[in-house]
Motif scaffolding. Structure first.
Motif, PDB file in Angstrom:
ATOM      1  N   VAL A   1       7.433  29.854  24.467  1.00 53.40           N
ATOM      2  CA  VAL A   1       8.891  29.856  24.459  1.00 53.40           C
ATOM      3  C   VAL A   1       9.344  28.413  24.621  1.00 53.40           C
ATOM      4  O   VAL A   1       9.053  27.771  25.631  1.00 53.40           O
ATOM      5  N   ALA A   2      10.039  27.890  23.607  1.00 52.09           N
ATOM      6  CA  ALA A   2      10.526  26.509  23.641  1.00 52.09           C
ATOM      7  C   ALA A   2      11.939  26.479  24.212  1.00 52.09           C
ATOM      8  O   ALA A   2      12.838  27.140  23.688  1.00 52.09           O
ATOM      9  N   HIS A   3      12.123  25.743  25.288  1.00 53.27           N
ATOM     10  CA  HIS A   3      13.436  25.610  25.920  1.00 53.27           C
ATOM     11  C   HIS A   3      14.145  24.323  25.509  1.00 53.27           C
ATOM     12  O   HIS A   3      15.371  24.298  25.395  1.00 53.27           O
TER      13      HIS A   3
ATOM     14  N   ARG B   1      11.232  43.625  28.721  1.00 53.43           N
ATOM     15  CA  ARG B   1      12.589  43.151  28.488  1.00 53.43           C
ATOM     16  C   ARG B   1      13.089  42.299  29.662  1.00 53.43           C
ATOM     17  O   ARG B   1      13.743  41.277  29.462  1.00 53.43           O
ATOM     18  N   SER B   2      12.767  42.733  30.872  1.00 51.17           N
ATOM     19  CA  SER B   2      13.167  41.959  32.042  1.00 51.17           C
ATOM     20  C   SER B   2      12.519  40.579  32.041  1.00 51.17           C
ATOM     21  O   SER B   2      13.157  39.573  32.386  1.00 51.17           O
ATOM     22  N   ALA B   3      11.235  40.520  31.631  1.00 46.29           N
ATOM     23  CA  ALA B   3      10.541  39.229  31.585  1.00 46.29           C
ATOM     24  C   ALA B   3      11.155  38.311  30.535  1.00 46.29           C
ATOM     25  O   ALA B   3      11.259  37.099  30.738  1.00 46.29           O
ATOM     26  N   MET B   4      11.578  38.879  29.393  1.00 44.91           N
ATOM     27  CA  MET B   4      12.164  38.054  28.339  1.00 44.91           C
ATOM     28  C   MET B   4      13.514  37.480  28.768  1.00 44.91           C
ATOM     29  O   MET B   4      13.861  36.351  28.419  1.00 44.91           O
ATOM     30  N   TRP B   5      14.303  38.228  29.523  1.00 41.14           N
ATOM     31  CA  TRP B   5      15.583  37.706  29.998  1.00 41.14           C
ATOM     32  C   TRP B   5      15.376  36.521  30.923  1.00 41.14           C
ATOM     33  O   TRP B   5      16.201  35.612  30.988  1.00 41.14           O
ATOM     34  N   ARG B   6      14.265  36.509  31.658  1.00 39.14           N
ATOM     35  CA  ARG B   6      13.964  35.390  32.545  1.00 39.14           C
ATOM     36  C   ARG B   6      13.697  34.106  31.771  1.00 39.14           C
ATOM     37  O   ARG B   6      13.845  33.009  32.327  1.00 39.14           O
ATOM     38  N   LEU B   7      13.294  34.233  30.500  1.00 40.60           N
ATOM     39  CA  LEU B   7      12.907  33.071  29.712  1.00 40.60           C
ATOM     40  C   LEU B   7      14.050  32.531  28.856  1.00 40.60           C
ATOM     41  O   LEU B   7      13.825  31.717  27.966  1.00 40.60           O
ATOM     42  N   LEU B   8      15.250  32.990  29.109  1.00 47.25           N
ATOM     43  CA  LEU B   8      16.421  32.470  28.404  1.00 47.25           C
ATOM     44  C   LEU B   8      17.004  31.271  29.170  1.00 47.25           C
ATOM     45  O   LEU B   8      16.919  31.229  30.401  1.00 47.25           O
ATOM     46  N   PRO B   9      17.641  30.326  28.481  1.00 44.82           N
ATOM     47  CA  PRO B   9      17.709  30.200  27.024  1.00 44.82           C
ATOM     48  C   PRO B   9      16.430  29.597  26.465  1.00 44.82           C
ATOM     49  O   PRO B   9      15.788  28.761  27.106  1.00 44.82           O
ATOM     50  N   GLY B  10      16.051  30.008  25.286  1.00 42.99           N
ATOM     51  CA  GLY B  10      14.834  29.518  24.659  1.00 42.99           C
ATOM     52  C   GLY B  10      14.606  30.216  23.341  1.00 42.99           C
ATOM     53  O   GLY B  10      15.360  31.124  22.954  1.00 42.99           O
ATOM     54  N   PHE B  11      13.561  29.803  22.645  1.00 40.86           N
ATOM     55  CA  PHE B  11      13.225  30.381  21.346  1.00 40.86           C
ATOM     56  C   PHE B  11      11.719  30.558  21.250  1.00 40.86           C
ATOM     57  O   PHE B  11      10.949  29.708  21.704  1.00 40.86           O
ATOM     58  N   VAL B  12      11.311  31.671  20.669  1.00 41.70           N
ATOM     59  CA  VAL B  12       9.901  31.941  20.415  1.00 41.70           C
ATOM     60  C   VAL B  12       9.657  31.884  18.916  1.00 41.70           C
ATOM     61  O   VAL B  12      10.538  32.179  18.116  1.00 41.70           O
ATOM     62  N   GLN B  13       8.437  31.516  18.553  1.00 36.52           N
ATOM     63  CA  GLN B  13       8.078  31.428  17.140  1.00 36.52           C
ATOM     64  C   GLN B  13       7.312  32.680  16.729  1.00 36.52           C
ATOM     65  O   GLN B  13       6.349  33.074  17.391  1.00 36.52           O
ATOM     66  N   VAL B  14       7.752  33.312  15.645  1.00 37.81           N
ATOM     67  CA  VAL B  14       7.074  34.484  15.090  1.00 37.81           C
ATOM     68  C   VAL B  14       6.761  34.193  13.629  1.00 37.81           C
ATOM     69  O   VAL B  14       7.358  33.306  13.005  1.00 37.81           O
TER      70      VAL B  14
END
Length: 328
Positions: A64-66, A173-186
């Motif tokens: 996750v790039a912040h 979903r709870s873990a992903m909210w912790r990693l905001l703001p940011g972007f993941v590469q798919v």
């Protein structure tokens, strides 16, 4: 293999600051380290953990790039890497300048691990031990800078993905909210296939490389004239990336150029105990997405998929878009 390896825990190491990482991800792309660098980091961390008697198997990773700062000159349309002058050689002459792209990063790492479930008291010690090992390593050639901030946002955690699918989904979903703001590469190989099919309509000789190059740039075109439009206004030009989101060309591994040589049979190879093969980069299309837009942990993770017989060594991701994009 072509399927995500099994795992029962997510190890999340948030908000790492990395200085001078390698920004040249392949011979044709730059701007963010290749996913192969992060999978290599995962394997190296697993070896260090095993040496420290930590019984965990690292099977997949996500990044996750912040924040990022690529070290380039800001000169309009054309940018150049900021290069460093090396010391003079032994003859007192200036050393040759080797072009190196560097980038400062703030990122979070998500490891999919498998192993015996630790007790609640031992879990914190386990996480601390792994993060200490990670802090001694390099990420894509860059140095990890100790974080100045503290608190839950910057604290590593180990999440057990147990229970029914609803519980796993809620935890993810709870873990992903912790990693905001940011972007993941798919990976968006589907966009590459679609663009190739579009090019074949007008050019039967179009190749997947043509489709990859087409998606790697913005292609402007005039809209079709509307005979019923009497306004006299000049129509607005369109580009074929209008509704595609933040897509980028990415390297996804390596393809073999030679046969697989036995260990030690090639002189000057870096590792004389590992089979040797000449390879070249493989490319696809990636997309940057906010973590909260992912619907399952399987869409998040990248893993290694090797086929020695075919000479393919690539990184895979199983993201699937739920909406159809309109190219018109």
């Amino acid at each position: 293999m072509n399927e995500l390896p099994g795992f029962d825990h997510l190890l999340i190491v948030p908000h790492l600051h990395v200085q001078n990482a390698n920004a040249i991800s392949s011979p044709l792309t730059h701007g963010f380290p290749s996913m192969t660098a992060f999978i290599g980091l995962m394997w190296a961390l697993e070896r260090k953990a095993r040496a420290a008697d930590i019984d965990l198997q690292f099977n997949a990773i996500a990044v996750v790039a912040h924040d990022h700062q690529e070290l380039v000159t800001d000169s309009g349309y054309v940018n150049d890497f900021r290069l460093t002058r090396n010391p003079n050689d032994k003859d007192g002459k200036p050393a040759a300048i080797v072009e190196e792209g560097r980038i400062h990063l703030e990122l979070s790492l998500v490891f999919a691990v498998q192993g015996p479930a630790p007790e609640s008291g031992d879990k914190n010690q386990l996480v601390q031990s792994i993060t200490e090992l990670l802090s001694q390593m390099r990420i894509a050639g860059g140095s990890i800078i100790p974080a100045q901030a503290s608190g839950k946002k910057h604290r590593a955690s180990l999440l057990a993905l147990t229970g029914n699918p609803e519980d796993r989904q809620s935890l993810f979903r709870s873990a992903m909210w912790r990693l905001l703001p940011g972007f993941v590469q798919v990976e968006r190989h589907d966009l590459l296939e679609r663009r190739h099919a579009e090019l074949l309509v007008n050019d039967p000789q179009a190749s997947p490389l043509d489709a990859w190059l087409s998606l790697s740039r913005i292609n402007w075109r005039a809209p079709k004239p509307d005979p019923e439009d009497k306004s006299g206004k000049e129509p607005r030009w369109l580009n074929d990336r209008q509704n595609l989101g933040w897509i980028v060309p990415i390297p996804v591994g390596y393809g073999g150029l030679s046969e697989l040589h036995a260990p030690g049979s090639v002189s000057s190879a870096r590792d004389q105990s590992t089979p040797f093969r000449l390879v070249e980069s493989l490319f696809s299309i990636g997309q940057w997405l906010s973590p909260h837009r992912l619907h399952s942990v399987e869409q998040l993770l990248w893993y290694a998929d090797s086929h020695k017989e075919q000479g393919l060594y690539r990184c895979r991701n199983h993201y699937q878009a739920e909406t159809e994009y309109d190219f018109d």
